[in-house]
Design an enzyme around this catalytic site. Sequence first.
Site, PDB file in Angstrom:
ATOM      1  N   SER A  66       3.663  -1.811  10.385  1.00 53.73           N
ATOM      2  CA  SER A  66       5.111  -1.788  10.622  1.00 53.73           C
ATOM      3  C   SER A  66       5.792  -3.104  10.247  1.00 53.73           C
ATOM      4  CB  SER A  66       5.421  -1.398  12.072  1.00 53.73           C
ATOM      5  OG  SER A  66       4.990  -0.068  12.319  1.00 53.73           O
TER       6      SER A  66
ATOM      7  N   GLU B  64      -5.149  -4.776  10.575  1.00 52.64           N
ATOM      8  CA  GLU B  64      -4.112  -3.759  10.771  1.00 52.64           C
ATOM      9  C   GLU B  64      -4.415  -2.997  12.061  1.00 52.64           C
ATOM     10  OE1 GLU B  64      -2.089  -2.649   6.799  1.00 52.64           O
ATOM     11  OE2 GLU B  64      -3.864  -1.408   7.019  1.00 52.64           O
TER      12      GLU B  64
ATOM     13  N   ASN C  41       0.859  -1.183   0.000  1.00 55.55           N
ATOM     14  CA  ASN C  41       0.000   0.000   0.000  1.00 55.55           C
ATOM     15  C   ASN C  41       0.894   1.231   0.000  1.00 55.55           C
ATOM     16  OD1 ASN C  41      -1.810   2.030   0.438  1.00 55.55           O
ATOM     17  ND2 ASN C  41      -2.441   1.361   2.488  1.00 55.55           N
TER      18      ASN C  41
ATOM     19  N   GLY D  41       2.609   2.545  10.812  1.00 53.40           N
ATOM     20  CA  GLY D  41       3.536   3.663  10.663  1.00 53.40           C
ATOM     21  C   GLY D  41       4.217   4.055  11.959  1.00 53.40           C
TER      22      GLY D  41
ATOM     23  N   LYS E  15       0.007   4.234  -0.340  1.00 52.88           N
ATOM     24  CA  LYS E  15      -0.663   5.422   0.225  1.00 52.88           C
ATOM     25  C   LYS E  15      -0.472   6.601  -0.736  1.00 52.88           C
ATOM     26  CE  LYS E  15      -0.198   3.244   4.679  1.00 52.88           C
ATOM     27  NZ  LYS E  15      -0.078   3.350   6.148  1.00 52.88           N
TER      28      LYS E  15
ATOM     29  N   HIS F  63      -9.545   1.028   5.002  1.00 53.59           N
ATOM     30  CA  HIS F  63      -8.227   1.196   5.631  1.00 53.59           C
ATOM     31  C   HIS F  63      -8.376   2.153   6.813  1.00 53.59           C
ATOM     32  CE1 HIS F  63      -4.104   2.474   6.277  1.00 53.59           C
ATOM     33  NE2 HIS F  63      -3.751   1.341   5.721  1.00 53.59           N
TER      34      HIS F  63
ATOM     35  N   GLU G 118      -6.728   4.578   7.789  1.00 50.63           N
ATOM     36  CA  GLU G 118      -6.592   6.015   7.476  1.00 50.63           C
ATOM     37  C   GLU G 118      -7.873   6.556   6.855  1.00 50.63           C
ATOM     38  OE1 GLU G 118      -2.873   5.545   5.404  1.00 50.63           O
ATOM     39  OE2 GLU G 118      -2.000   4.939   7.325  1.00 50.63           O
TER      40      GLU G 118
HETATM   41  P1  13P Z   1       3.133   0.627   7.659  1.00 47.02           P
HETATM   42  O1  13P Z   1       3.663  -0.649   7.084  1.00 47.02           O
HETATM   43  O2  13P Z   1       3.838   1.844   7.155  1.00 47.02           O
HETATM   44  O3  13P Z   1       3.014   0.562   9.140  1.00 47.02           O
HETATM   45  O4  13P Z   1       1.622   0.785   7.088  1.00 47.02           O
HETATM   46  C1  13P Z   1       0.773  -0.281   7.212  1.00 47.02           C
HETATM   47  C2  13P Z   1      -0.439  -0.001   6.411  1.00 47.02           C
HETATM   48  O5  13P Z   1      -1.219   0.870   6.738  1.00 47.02           O
HETATM   49  C3  13P Z   1      -0.645  -0.781   5.192  1.00 47.02           C
HETATM   50  O6  13P Z   1      -1.936  -0.601   4.688  1.00 47.02           O
END
Ligand code: 13P
Length: 263
Positions: free
Chosen positions: A220, A169, A10, A175, A12, A97, A99
Amino acid sequence: MIALPVLAANWKMNLGPADAAAFVAAYIERAPASRDRTVILFPPALSLGTARAAAASRADLHFGVQNVYWEDRGAFTGEISAPLARDAGAEFVLVGHSERRHLFHESDADTARKCQAVVRAGLTPILCVGETLDERESGATEDVVLRQLHAGFSELAPDAIARALVAYEPVWAIGTGRTASPADASRTHATLRVALRRLVPPPAPTAGAARDVPILYGGSVTPDNAAALLAAPEVGGLLVGGASLHPASWAAIVATASLGSGR
Ligand code: 13P
């Protein structure tokens, strides 16, 4: 048929059209094609075309979009729909997701409409679920992920759920550099598995194409922890943010999947 494990990147809001094409070219150099895993890239929608073109020689690379609106077409400035994503070559769509849920206030009802729109367009949803740190510390993890799972799939028939994917997640792990331990991930995945088995009867041993709904872990993930997470019971793959933005670390994670998981 989706080969396990599933490795999903992903990106983003990173990697524009030129950078996405350069990433794919560099990744292809590092990662030989393989049928024993499924690799899915989720570029920004604007970069889907160049990323796919750069992957033209590699049928083992799949693509998706990070979000869609639930209407198919019309006056919805700024949105993209599942049919448009399909026209652009997407096969998969991330739905819900964290976010989207937390920064853009997407509700459980929205995720249900989106999963329905994705399936209607002939695409595959990856429904994302996960608890916040507060929810975890108050012991609400199971309630939260089960609520999100049931709501997100509430408008889908069992056969559509059977073809979908789920990503767990934990919000506190995204992150942050704080990963769920393999045991923690397995525990929540097992909870989700029980619920999925009630929604979709387990595949009959004779049904060649049938499979359990893969449950990916995200939060992460790095080349260093990928193997242990993939080896954990009920972890059917990984959904990776930051470490998927560099061809070398992404290729290392994909290589881990082939070597280390014992699948
Ligand atoms: P990170 O791997 O940067 O923690 O992000 C995970 C994520 O949100 C994947 O969709």
